[in-house]
Design a protein around this motif. Structure first.
Motif, PDB file in Angstrom:
ATOM      1  N   ASP A   1       0.863  -1.186   0.000  1.00  0.00           N
ATOM      2  CA  ASP A   1       0.000   0.000   0.000  1.00  0.00           C
ATOM      3  C   ASP A   1       0.895   1.229   0.000  1.00  0.00           C
ATOM      4  N   VAL A   2       1.407   1.555  -1.188  1.00  0.00           N
ATOM      5  CA  VAL A   2       2.458   2.579  -1.247  1.00  0.00           C
ATOM      6  C   VAL A   2       2.378   3.343  -2.555  1.00  0.00           C
ATOM      7  N   ASP A   3       2.770   4.605  -2.514  1.00  0.00           N
ATOM      8  CA  ASP A   3       2.955   5.373  -3.746  1.00  0.00           C
ATOM      9  C   ASP A   3       4.465   5.399  -3.990  1.00  0.00           C
ATOM     10  N   VAL A   4       4.926   4.521  -4.880  1.00  0.00           N
ATOM     11  CA  VAL A   4       6.366   4.319  -5.072  1.00  0.00           C
ATOM     12  C   VAL A   4       7.052   5.614  -5.484  1.00  0.00           C
ATOM     13  N   ASP A   5       6.418   6.344  -6.359  1.00  0.00           N
ATOM     14  CA  ASP A   5       7.053   7.584  -6.841  1.00  0.00           C
ATOM     15  C   ASP A   5       7.306   8.522  -5.668  1.00  0.00           C
ATOM     16  N   ALA A   6       6.300   8.636  -4.789  1.00  0.00           N
ATOM     17  CA  ALA A   6       6.458   9.520  -3.619  1.00  0.00           C
ATOM     18  C   ALA A   6       7.562   8.992  -2.701  1.00  0.00           C
ATOM     19  N   GLU A   7       7.624   7.669  -2.536  1.00  0.00           N
ATOM     20  CA  GLU A   7       8.655   7.061  -1.677  1.00  0.00           C
ATOM     21  C   GLU A   7      10.050   7.425  -2.166  1.00  0.00           C
ATOM     22  N   THR A   8      10.244   7.333  -3.495  1.00  0.00           N
ATOM     23  CA  THR A   8      11.605   7.575  -4.010  1.00  0.00           C
ATOM     24  C   THR A   8      11.947   9.062  -3.982  1.00  0.00           C
TER      25      THR A   8
ATOM     26  N   GLU B   1      -9.346 -20.750  -5.581  1.00  0.00           N
ATOM     27  CA  GLU B   1      -8.884 -21.611  -6.666  1.00  0.00           C
ATOM     28  C   GLU B   1     -10.082 -21.983  -7.535  1.00  0.00           C
ATOM     29  N   GLY B   2      -9.907 -21.886  -8.839  1.00  0.00           N
ATOM     30  CA  GLY B   2     -10.975 -22.246  -9.773  1.00  0.00           C
ATOM     31  C   GLY B   2     -11.281 -21.077 -10.676  1.00  0.00           C
ATOM     32  N   GLY B   3     -11.295 -21.356 -12.010  1.00  0.00           N
ATOM     33  CA  GLY B   3     -11.332 -20.228 -12.930  1.00  0.00           C
ATOM     34  C   GLY B   3     -12.699 -19.783 -13.376  1.00  0.00           C
ATOM     35  N   PHE B   4     -13.791 -20.415 -12.911  1.00  0.00           N
ATOM     36  CA  PHE B   4     -15.074 -20.146 -13.544  1.00  0.00           C
ATOM     37  C   PHE B   4     -16.229 -19.961 -12.564  1.00  0.00           C
ATOM     38  N   THR B   5     -15.929 -19.864 -11.282  1.00  0.00           N
ATOM     39  CA  THR B   5     -17.027 -19.738 -10.308  1.00  0.00           C
ATOM     40  C   THR B   5     -16.790 -18.523  -9.408  1.00  0.00           C
ATOM     41  N   PRO B   6     -17.885 -17.958  -8.875  1.00  0.00           N
ATOM     42  CA  PRO B   6     -17.772 -16.723  -8.091  1.00  0.00           C
ATOM     43  C   PRO B   6     -17.275 -16.983  -6.681  1.00  0.00           C
ATOM     44  N   PHE B   7     -16.723 -15.946  -6.067  1.00  0.00           N
ATOM     45  CA  PHE B   7     -16.376 -16.017  -4.649  1.00  0.00           C
ATOM     46  C   PHE B   7     -16.487 -14.621  -4.047  1.00  0.00           C
ATOM     47  N   ALA B   8     -16.740 -14.578  -2.739  1.00  0.00           N
ATOM     48  CA  ALA B   8     -16.922 -13.290  -2.057  1.00  0.00           C
ATOM     49  C   ALA B   8     -16.070 -13.280  -0.795  1.00  0.00           C
ATOM     50  N   LEU B   9     -15.414 -12.136  -0.548  1.00  0.00           N
ATOM     51  CA  LEU B   9     -14.541 -12.001   0.625  1.00  0.00           C
ATOM     52  C   LEU B   9     -15.030 -10.814   1.450  1.00  0.00           C
ATOM     53  N   GLU B  10     -15.230 -11.036   2.755  1.00  0.00           N
ATOM     54  CA  GLU B  10     -15.682  -9.916   3.587  1.00  0.00           C
ATOM     55  C   GLU B  10     -14.515  -8.969   3.875  1.00  0.00           C
ATOM     56  N   VAL B  11     -14.766  -7.687   3.704  1.00  0.00           N
ATOM     57  CA  VAL B  11     -13.741  -6.654   3.963  1.00  0.00           C
ATOM     58  C   VAL B  11     -14.254  -5.617   4.957  1.00  0.00           C
ATOM     59  N   THR B  12     -15.318  -5.995   5.686  1.00  0.00           N
ATOM     60  CA  THR B  12     -15.835  -5.087   6.719  1.00  0.00           C
ATOM     61  C   THR B  12     -14.714  -4.784   7.717  1.00  0.00           C
ATOM     62  N   GLY B  13     -14.519  -3.499   8.025  1.00  0.00           N
ATOM     63  CA  GLY B  13     -13.461  -3.115   8.969  1.00  0.00           C
ATOM     64  C   GLY B  13     -12.096  -3.004   8.333  1.00  0.00           C
ATOM     65  N   LYS B  14     -12.003  -3.346   7.037  1.00  0.00           N
ATOM     66  CA  LYS B  14     -10.690  -3.290   6.381  1.00  0.00           C
ATOM     67  C   LYS B  14     -10.612  -2.153   5.368  1.00  0.00           C
ATOM     68  N   LEU B  15     -11.715  -1.398   5.241  1.00  0.00           N
ATOM     69  CA  LEU B  15     -11.752  -0.290   4.283  1.00  0.00           C
ATOM     70  C   LEU B  15     -11.619   1.038   5.012  1.00  0.00           C
ATOM     71  N   ARG B  16     -10.964   1.957   4.350  1.00  0.00           N
ATOM     72  CA  ARG B  16     -10.837   3.308   4.885  1.00  0.00           C
ATOM     73  C   ARG B  16     -11.979   4.160   4.326  1.00  0.00           C
ATOM     74  N   ALA B  17     -12.398   5.149   5.042  1.00  0.00           N
ATOM     75  CA  ALA B  17     -13.314   6.130   4.448  1.00  0.00           C
ATOM     76  C   ALA B  17     -12.471   6.932   3.461  1.00  0.00           C
ATOM     77  N   GLY B  18     -12.888   6.935   2.194  1.00  0.00           N
ATOM     78  CA  GLY B  18     -12.081   7.617   1.163  1.00  0.00           C
ATOM     79  C   GLY B  18     -11.396   6.600   0.275  1.00  0.00           C
ATOM     80  N   GLU B  19     -10.120   6.873  -0.058  1.00  0.00           N
ATOM     81  CA  GLU B  19      -9.458   6.041  -1.061  1.00  0.00           C
ATOM     82  C   GLU B  19      -8.881   4.748  -0.467  1.00  0.00           C
ATOM     83  N   ASN B  20      -9.160   3.647  -1.184  1.00  0.00           N
ATOM     84  CA  ASN B  20      -8.627   2.328  -0.820  1.00  0.00           C
ATOM     85  C   ASN B  20      -7.930   1.730  -2.047  1.00  0.00           C
ATOM     86  N   GLN B  21      -7.116   0.728  -1.776  1.00  0.00           N
ATOM     87  CA  GLN B  21      -6.407   0.063  -2.865  1.00  0.00           C
ATOM     88  C   GLN B  21      -6.698  -1.419  -2.851  1.00  0.00           C
ATOM     89  N   ILE B  22      -7.025  -1.952  -4.026  1.00  0.00           N
ATOM     90  CA  ILE B  22      -7.202  -3.408  -4.161  1.00  0.00           C
ATOM     91  C   ILE B  22      -6.170  -3.931  -5.137  1.00  0.00           C
TER      92      ILE B  22
END
Ligand code: GCU
Length: 609
Positions: A62-69, A147-168
């Protein structure tokens, strides 16, 4: 989880959440521009001694590489996802640029998105399909894998998101092996990547995770719901079909589950290919209302017939791979792409049936079949030489099967669940498939179970007889056979109609595959060589004549509607990396055989011979 599996251990194989009809929920579609970066030696997964990658190798940091350098000119980053090339998802990577045509390995995708998480709500990331393995990171932290190329999956991210900008960040690894499902060798292109939409979905704290409604053979509407959340147990639930004035209601049990039923209203119009009636159905629990459009029909087998709504039906079909029309398919199936393909079957071929081979197709496709009125054969990619003796491979296949059924149980168009294609008979294979058949029946008692099998060929006194004696047949509702006499055999086409068929079981048969290659535009009226349109057309005439002599035939899905990409097909003049058994070319050009099948279907009824 809905649909209790036969044994508690198996219940571990169910996905820990369904998020059924996710596309019908409030949320943010993350389709559109994503940065992407290839990683053929998986540097983002392990360092050069196999150790965990350092922070400056983590594509998901979770980094802005350009800013880091700019802050530290001595910082060494050999990656920068924010300034990596941009592509549009969903799409297989083989169309990102010419170098990706045959890339098989790891690719990283990343984007940023806005979120406004509110107390009392839950957030999930829902993936339509990622081929083949996926690792998902949010703001630099791993949130899940699949694992598996043709079926759906869902992952809970409650509590892992910031208000505003997030990165996936998504790490997609397309590499398969002898242990995967399917194994490495298939007769279709590997379309690696994020091939179906990614959505950020918001639900109330307690929500309807799974919901299923169907018409039973006894003429009753049965509904079941599974709630997920802190107040699931004992919560009131309701299912409404406003157009029918029907309401089912009850209370969820201690596991958050409920099942209820009532006599179907007399006004109910049953779904059929001729009249694909869909109703607005609302699944309600507290403030959560999940709406869907659902058809109601019954299916059964009686002797060698398949009955839809109590009447014998002949399945006038064709097989289909998941590729949109065009020279550069990328598995991005939009409603328009699905309609274009399925209309060729419904209107062009006068068909009522489609075999969605060899893996679960997009939900867009099955919903379009509901809408247009095509009966569907849905299939998991237990294809050819699977590692049948390997418990981990069985677990992957079982979960994949469950993910497919739990996604699509509300699709009236789906009539058949297929558990395999052309798998060589052996004890481990029989045990593996027996488990899958049992799982289907545990998850869905309203549909038919089948598998595409191979036959034995007997030749006695100059007479050829195809004998169906696969031990798996005893467990299937409908037998299905792939047969290529006259293409992969030396049979002369004029000899095909005399070929006999024998089965020890009294069950309906579907000819799930037969076909011949033809390069559109290769006309060879004189010699009628293989790969000419004339050969393919005559092959169909003679094979259809053979089909007419099979008394227990209940349908067919010839191989295949459209030419499709396959690395196994490299004839430099006729194939060029395409399997040319299509009745239409990759751009939709109809071959002579298209008219032969369309004419046959326009006259075929359950009783015509
Ligand atoms: C097999 C297989 C298909 C393949 C076809 C062919 O039966 O099921 O996946 O494409 O034959 O040889 O064209």
């Amino acid at each position: 989880m809905a649909g209790a599996f036969p044994d508690a251990a198996a219940a571990q194989l169910l996905p820990d959440r369904v998020l059924v009809n996710a596309s019908g929920r409030a949320g943010t579609d993350l389709s559109g521009p994503w940065n992407w970066s290839v990683d053929p030696y998986r540097d983002g997964v392990a360092g050069f001694h196999g150790e965990a990658p350092g922070r400056t190798h983590q594509r998901y940091a979770d980094v802005d590489v350009d800013a880091e350098t700019r802050k530290d000119p001595y910082a060494l980053w050999e990656l920068d996802m924010r300034r990596a090339p941009v592509t549009s998802l969903p799409s297989s990577w083989i169309t990102h640029d010419a170098t990706m045509r045959y890339y098989d390995g790891l690719v990283w995708y990343q984007r940023r998105f806005e979120a406004a998480p509110r107390p009392g709500e839950r957030q999930f990331l829902h993936f339509g399909a990622v081929d083949y393995r996926a690792s998902i990171y949010v703001n630099g932290a791993l949130v899940g894998t699949h694992e598996g190329g043709f079926t759906p999956f869902a992952l809970e991210v409650t509590g892992k998101l910031r208000a505003g900008e997030n990165q996936i960040t998504i790490g997609v690894d397309s590499e398969r092996s002898n242990d995967t499902v399917p194994p490495t060798v298939t007769d279709w292109e590997t379309y690696g990547g994020v091939i179906r939409p990614v959505r950020l979905v918001t639900t109330p704290a307690t929500y309807v995770d799974d919901a299923w409604i169907r018409l039973t053979g006894a003429g009753r509407i049965r509904a079941s719901m599974t709630l997920d959340g802190p107040s699931a147990a004992g919560r009131p639930v309701r299912v409404r079909i406003p157009a029918l004035g029907l309401t089912l209601s009850g209370t969820a049990d201690s596991q958050g589950r409920w099942t209820g039923e009532a006599a179907a209203p007399r006004a109910l119009k049953r779904w059929s290919p001729e009249s694909p009636t869909l109703y607005d159905v609302r699944f309600e629990s507290g403030e959560d209302v999940l709406s869907d459009r659902i058809g109601f029909r019954t299916l059964e087998v009686r002797g060698t017939r398949i009955l839809l709504n109590g009447k014998p039906i002949f399945l006038r079909g064709i097989s289909l791979h998941e590729e949109e029309l065009g020279k550069e398919p990328t598995r991005a199936i939009t409603p328009a792409a699905a309609r274009a393909l399925l209309s060729e079957i419904k209107d062009g071929l006068h068909g009522n049936f489609v075999r969605l081979a060899h893996y679960p197709h997009s939900e867009v496709m099955t919903r379009m079949a509901d809408e247009l009125g095509l009966i569907v054969w849905s299939e998991v990619p237990v294809y050819w030489r699977v590692a049948f003796a390997r418990p981990e491979t069985l677990a992957v296949a079982r979960r994949m099967l469950a993910e497919n059924i739990l996604r699509d149980r509300n699709r009236a168009s789906i009539a058949l669940w297929s558990v395999a294609n052309e798998t060589p008979v052996s004890e481990p294979r029989n045990a593996f498939l027996t488990t899958l058949v049992r799982d289907v029946r545990a998850l869905d008692d309203s549909r038919l179970v089948t598998a595409a099998l191979l036959t034995r060929r007997d030749e006695k006194n100059g007479r050829i007889e195809m004998v169906i004696d696969d031990p798996l047949v005893a467990q299937l509702d409908v037998m299905a056979i792939n047969t290529y006499n006259g293409w992969y055999s030396g049979d002369r086409l004029e000899a095909l109609p005399a070929i006999g068929w024998r089965s020890g079981a009294t069950k309906p048969l579907i000819l799930s595959e037969f076909g011949a290659d033809a390069k559109a535009g290769f006309l060879d009226a004189g010699l009628r060589r293989k790969f000419s349109e004339e050969f393919q057309a005559e092959y169909y005439r003679q094979t259809l004549a053979m089909a007419d002599s099979i008394p227990f035939l209940a349908g067919m899905s010839p191989w295949i509607l459209k030419d499709f990409r396959s690395p196994r097909r490299q004839h430099p003049v006729y194939q060029q990396g395409w399997n040319r058994k299509g009745l239409i070319s990759e751009t939709g050009e109809r071959k002579q055989a298209f008219g032969v099948l369309a004419d046959y279907y326009s006259k075929r009824t359950p009783d015509s011979r």
